[in-house]
Write a protein that holds these residues in place. Sequence first.
Motif, PDB file in Angstrom:
ATOM      1  N   GLN A 129       0.817  -1.211   0.000  1.00  0.00           N
ATOM      2  CA  GLN A 129       0.000   0.000   0.000  1.00  0.00           C
ATOM      3  C   GLN A 129       0.851   1.261   0.000  1.00  0.00           C
ATOM      4  O   GLN A 129       0.451   2.300  -0.516  1.00  0.00           O
ATOM      5  CB  GLN A 129      -0.921  -0.004   1.220  1.00  0.00           C
ATOM      6  N   ARG A 130       2.076   1.157   0.563  1.00  0.00           N
ATOM      7  CA  ARG A 130       2.943   2.326   0.660  1.00  0.00           C
ATOM      8  C   ARG A 130       3.813   2.511  -0.578  1.00  0.00           C
ATOM      9  O   ARG A 130       3.960   3.639  -1.077  1.00  0.00           O
ATOM     10  CB  ARG A 130       3.844   2.181   1.892  1.00  0.00           C
ATOM     11  N   ILE A 131       4.442   1.439  -1.073  1.00  0.00           N
ATOM     12  CA  ILE A 131       5.428   1.603  -2.157  1.00  0.00           C
ATOM     13  C   ILE A 131       5.163   0.694  -3.347  1.00  0.00           C
ATOM     14  O   ILE A 131       6.003   0.578  -4.243  1.00  0.00           O
ATOM     15  CB  ILE A 131       6.861   1.363  -1.636  1.00  0.00           C
ATOM     16  N   GLY A 132       4.031   0.025  -3.379  1.00  0.00           N
ATOM     17  CA  GLY A 132       3.667  -0.776  -4.534  1.00  0.00           C
ATOM     18  C   GLY A 132       4.536  -2.008  -4.715  1.00  0.00           C
ATOM     19  O   GLY A 132       4.943  -2.650  -3.744  1.00  0.00           O
ATOM     20  N   MET A 133       4.887  -2.322  -5.977  1.00  0.00           N
ATOM     21  CA  MET A 133       5.619  -3.547  -6.279  1.00  0.00           C
ATOM     22  C   MET A 133       7.026  -3.575  -5.688  1.00  0.00           C
ATOM     23  O   MET A 133       7.644  -4.634  -5.578  1.00  0.00           O
ATOM     24  CB  MET A 133       5.707  -3.740  -7.794  1.00  0.00           C
ATOM     25  N   ALA A 134       7.548  -2.425  -5.298  1.00  0.00           N
ATOM     26  CA  ALA A 134       8.868  -2.415  -4.662  1.00  0.00           C
ATOM     27  C   ALA A 134       8.859  -3.182  -3.342  1.00  0.00           C
ATOM     28  O   ALA A 134       9.895  -3.712  -2.925  1.00  0.00           O
ATOM     29  CB  ALA A 134       9.326  -0.972  -4.420  1.00  0.00           C
ATOM     30  N   ALA A 135       7.701  -3.266  -2.696  1.00  0.00           N
ATOM     31  CA  ALA A 135       7.616  -3.948  -1.395  1.00  0.00           C
ATOM     32  C   ALA A 135       7.917  -5.446  -1.517  1.00  0.00           C
ATOM     33  O   ALA A 135       8.814  -5.957  -0.829  1.00  0.00           O
ATOM     34  CB  ALA A 135       6.248  -3.706  -0.770  1.00  0.00           C
ATOM     35  N   PRO A 136       7.187  -6.202  -2.369  1.00  0.00           N
ATOM     36  CA  PRO A 136       7.535  -7.622  -2.486  1.00  0.00           C
ATOM     37  C   PRO A 136       8.919  -7.856  -3.076  1.00  0.00           C
ATOM     38  O   PRO A 136       9.569  -8.858  -2.747  1.00  0.00           O
ATOM     39  CB  PRO A 136       6.433  -8.193  -3.396  1.00  0.00           C
ATOM     40  N   LEU A 137       9.410  -6.945  -3.921  1.00  0.00           N
ATOM     41  CA  LEU A 137      10.750  -7.101  -4.457  1.00  0.00           C
ATOM     42  C   LEU A 137      11.805  -6.970  -3.360  1.00  0.00           C
ATOM     43  O   LEU A 137      12.792  -7.719  -3.328  1.00  0.00           O
ATOM     44  CB  LEU A 137      11.013  -6.071  -5.565  1.00  0.00           C
ATOM     45  N   LEU A 138      11.608  -6.036  -2.439  1.00  0.00           N
ATOM     46  CA  LEU A 138      12.522  -5.896  -1.304  1.00  0.00           C
ATOM     47  C   LEU A 138      12.493  -7.145  -0.429  1.00  0.00           C
ATOM     48  O   LEU A 138      13.531  -7.596   0.062  1.00  0.00           O
ATOM     49  CB  LEU A 138      12.153  -4.660  -0.480  1.00  0.00           C
ATOM     50  N   LEU A 139      11.300  -7.700  -0.236  1.00  0.00           N
ATOM     51  CA  LEU A 139      11.193  -8.945   0.536  1.00  0.00           C
ATOM     52  C   LEU A 139      12.018 -10.054  -0.115  1.00  0.00           C
ATOM     53  O   LEU A 139      12.713 -10.816   0.573  1.00  0.00           O
ATOM     54  CB  LEU A 139       9.734  -9.392   0.638  1.00  0.00           C
ATOM     55  N   LEU A 140      11.933 -10.147  -1.439  1.00  0.00           N
ATOM     56  CA  LEU A 140      12.690 -11.185  -2.153  1.00  0.00           C
ATOM     57  C   LEU A 140      14.191 -11.036  -1.934  1.00  0.00           C
ATOM     58  O   LEU A 140      14.896 -12.007  -1.656  1.00  0.00           O
ATOM     59  CB  LEU A 140      12.379 -11.119  -3.650  1.00  0.00           C
ATOM     60  N   VAL A 141      14.679  -9.807  -2.038  1.00  0.00           N
ATOM     61  CA  VAL A 141      16.116  -9.569  -1.879  1.00  0.00           C
ATOM     62  C   VAL A 141      16.569  -9.921  -0.470  1.00  0.00           C
ATOM     63  O   VAL A 141      17.582 -10.607  -0.268  1.00  0.00           O
ATOM     64  CB  VAL A 141      16.451  -8.099  -2.206  1.00  0.00           C
ATOM     65  N   LEU A 142      15.822  -9.468   0.529  1.00  0.00           N
ATOM     66  CA  LEU A 142      16.214  -9.719   1.922  1.00  0.00           C
ATOM     67  C   LEU A 142      16.081 -11.191   2.275  1.00  0.00           C
ATOM     68  O   LEU A 142      16.902 -11.741   3.028  1.00  0.00           O
ATOM     69  CB  LEU A 142      15.365  -8.858   2.855  1.00  0.00           C
ATOM     70  N   ARG A 143      15.051 -11.836   1.740  1.00  0.00           N
ATOM     71  CA  ARG A 143      14.914 -13.277   1.993  1.00  0.00           C
ATOM     72  C   ARG A 143      16.075 -14.041   1.354  1.00  0.00           C
ATOM     73  O   ARG A 143      16.567 -15.029   1.920  1.00  0.00           O
ATOM     74  CB  ARG A 143      13.574 -13.769   1.431  1.00  0.00           C
ATOM     75  N   PHE A 144      16.522 -13.593   0.187  1.00  0.00           N
ATOM     76  CA  PHE A 144      17.665 -14.220  -0.460  1.00  0.00           C
ATOM     77  C   PHE A 144      18.917 -14.085   0.415  1.00  0.00           C
ATOM     78  O   PHE A 144      19.679 -15.041   0.582  1.00  0.00           O
ATOM     79  CB  PHE A 144      17.897 -13.579  -1.827  1.00  0.00           C
ATOM     80  N   LEU A 145      19.144 -12.909   0.983  1.00  0.00           N
ATOM     81  CA  LEU A 145      20.296 -12.699   1.860  1.00  0.00           C
ATOM     82  C   LEU A 145      20.187 -13.540   3.125  1.00  0.00           C
ATOM     83  O   LEU A 145      21.191 -14.079   3.613  1.00  0.00           O
ATOM     84  CB  LEU A 145      20.422 -11.216   2.213  1.00  0.00           C
ATOM     85  N   GLN A 146      18.978 -13.649   3.665  1.00  0.00           N
ATOM     86  CA  GLN A 146      18.765 -14.556   4.796  1.00  0.00           C
ATOM     87  C   GLN A 146      19.207 -15.973   4.447  1.00  0.00           C
ATOM     88  O   GLN A 146      19.905 -16.640   5.222  1.00  0.00           O
ATOM     89  CB  GLN A 146      17.280 -14.593   5.173  1.00  0.00           C
ATOM     90  N   GLY A 147      18.791 -16.435   3.279  1.00  0.00           N
ATOM     91  CA  GLY A 147      19.123 -17.788   2.856  1.00  0.00           C
ATOM     92  C   GLY A 147      20.617 -17.990   2.685  1.00  0.00           C
ATOM     93  O   GLY A 147      21.148 -19.048   3.040  1.00  0.00           O
ATOM     94  N   LEU A 148      21.323 -16.983   2.154  1.00  0.00           N
ATOM     95  CA  LEU A 148      22.775 -17.089   2.022  1.00  0.00           C
ATOM     96  C   LEU A 148      23.425 -17.317   3.387  1.00  0.00           C
ATOM     97  O   LEU A 148      24.300 -18.168   3.543  1.00  0.00           O
ATOM     98  CB  LEU A 148      23.349 -15.817   1.391  1.00  0.00           C
ATOM     99  N   GLY A 149      22.985 -16.533   4.379  1.00  0.00           N
ATOM    100  CA  GLY A 149      23.572 -16.664   5.714  1.00  0.00           C
ATOM    101  C   GLY A 149      23.284 -17.999   6.358  1.00  0.00           C
ATOM    102  O   GLY A 149      24.184 -18.653   6.904  1.00  0.00           O
ATOM    103  N   VAL A 150      22.040 -18.430   6.301  1.00  0.00           N
ATOM    104  CA  VAL A 150      21.673 -19.704   6.915  1.00  0.00           C
ATOM    105  C   VAL A 150      22.332 -20.861   6.178  1.00  0.00           C
ATOM    106  O   VAL A 150      22.630 -21.907   6.774  1.00  0.00           O
ATOM    107  CB  VAL A 150      20.138 -19.854   6.953  1.00  0.00           C
ATOM    108  N   GLY A 151      22.592 -20.693   4.876  1.00  0.00           N
ATOM    109  CA  GLY A 151      23.274 -21.737   4.115  1.00  0.00           C
ATOM    110  C   GLY A 151      24.656 -22.055   4.642  1.00  0.00           C
ATOM    111  O   GLY A 151      25.143 -23.179   4.494  1.00  0.00           O
ATOM    112  N   GLY A 152      25.302 -21.086   5.273  1.00  0.00           N
ATOM    113  CA  GLY A 152      26.608 -21.345   5.866  1.00  0.00           C
ATOM    114  C   GLY A 152      26.561 -21.733   7.320  1.00  0.00           C
ATOM    115  O   GLY A 152      27.522 -22.304   7.854  1.00  0.00           O
ATOM    116  N   GLU A 153      25.458 -21.439   7.985  1.00  0.00           N
ATOM    117  CA  GLU A 153      25.370 -21.638   9.442  1.00  0.00           C
ATOM    118  C   GLU A 153      25.457 -23.093   9.864  1.00  0.00           C
ATOM    119  O   GLU A 153      26.257 -23.451  10.725  1.00  0.00           O
ATOM    120  CB  GLU A 153      24.062 -21.028   9.957  1.00  0.00           C
ATOM    121  N   TRP A 154      24.654 -23.946   9.251  1.00  0.00           N
ATOM    122  CA  TRP A 154      24.554 -25.318   9.745  1.00  0.00           C
ATOM    123  C   TRP A 154      25.895 -26.039   9.656  1.00  0.00           C
ATOM    124  O   TRP A 154      26.328 -26.684  10.621  1.00  0.00           O
ATOM    125  CB  TRP A 154      23.490 -26.091   8.965  1.00  0.00           C
ATOM    126  N   GLY A 155      26.572 -25.914   8.525  1.00  0.00           N
ATOM    127  CA  GLY A 155      27.848 -26.610   8.369  1.00  0.00           C
ATOM    128  C   GLY A 155      28.871 -26.163   9.390  1.00  0.00           C
ATOM    129  O   GLY A 155      29.562 -26.985  10.009  1.00  0.00           O
TER     130      GLY A 155
END
Length: 428
Positions: A99-125
């Motif tokens: 409602q605030r920034i339109g399609m930029a909102a889900p795109l930002l979620l995608l980028v941040l979720r991707f960075l989350q995944g990168l970090g967790v990908g190294g954590e378990w090992g």
Amino acid sequence: MLRLAVASMVGTTIEFYDFFAYGTAAALVLGPLFFPTVSPLVGTLAAFGTFGVGFIARPLGSVLFGHIGDRLGRRPVLVFSLLLTGLATVAVGFVPTYQRIGMAAPLLLLVLRFLQGLGVGGEWGGAVLLTAEHAPAHRRALWSSFPQTGPSVGFLLANGITLTLSATLPDDSFLSWGWRVPFWAAGVLAAAGLLLRTQLAETPDFQALAENESRASLPFAEVVRGHWRLVLLTAGGLSIGYSVFYTVTTWSLSYGTERLGIDRTLMLGCVMASVAVSGAATPVVALLGDRFGRRTLCLTGCTAVALWMFPLMALLRTGRPALMLLGFVVAMLAFITAFGVVGAYVPELYDARVRCTGASVGYNLAGVLGGAVTPLVATATAGSGGPPWGVAAYLTGIALLSLGCFVLLPETRPATIASRPATDPAPA
């Protein structure tokens, strides 16, 4: 060992707290807030799509941090992966809605979720190698169960905060700002975890590699050449754990609240109770793994999952809290029977020079099949309004796939992991 094991558990708790906070938000609020222009079903699928991006990023994170772990040491992995995941998670809490920034909102979620995944990908090992490479061989599964307990504790923390907010805030306040609080809290947890991890010592196995100048120059290339079959079998075997865990903890929340009309707080309570039971059972399963073998426990867990998926869906569809709780608890106990020993089992399969990369890649590839795909398939399969038998059939198929992979993998108890061969072991 106790200090090291607790440090590894605290780290995985914080990392997976970050990861699970997003999963709960995807099930409860991200659809209407970030995808409001589509139907509720499509919005939920889109929210789970952003959830799945984190799993797709995890194998990439395992290659990146696996290289660091095999070249520079296990300790740097523990620090940098936690820092990346913590920063990305806090940032999710500040993303404006559609409602605030339109399609930029889900795109930002995608980028941040991707960075989350990168970090967790190294954590378990990094976390399991910290304990596995320090532990005595006859108790390696027990000590390696500490980081395996971390995800359950992280889930309880993330959902405990969400449950408290959901129960105490009006719906409009929860949708406005309450769902963001678990993400903001991640900053405090990450800071505490970083303080603890910077004081850890390097593992003896890596110190020996460094002293002998026998580290792999390109660990991922070496894994692909010499361990590709082992990586695929590991990923296939572990996929059942992800599938069951995220069916219970993520998809069932969405199904129960949106399709069955069950109160959000009640559903979260049932899910949290089942996760608490599985977390408490993890060290018990690990002791059994030290006594009877890792592969034996994995085969038993996969068989139990295959037998329980149709009863689970039948109990869930009743909408009765006691019956749903029974279904969740048995499913989670079946899941942890296999996953309680993998903190020792997976590292034992790989040679020390590529252990961080090989174990991490196999573990996180399983997350793509089990964690990223399962909520999407389950939501789409159950979207027509009928009984979720398609979900049960899908999960049973994954359990049988995992069972077949574990049949082809060898037993590793009581072998010393430093003596594992540099190529794939022969099938047991």
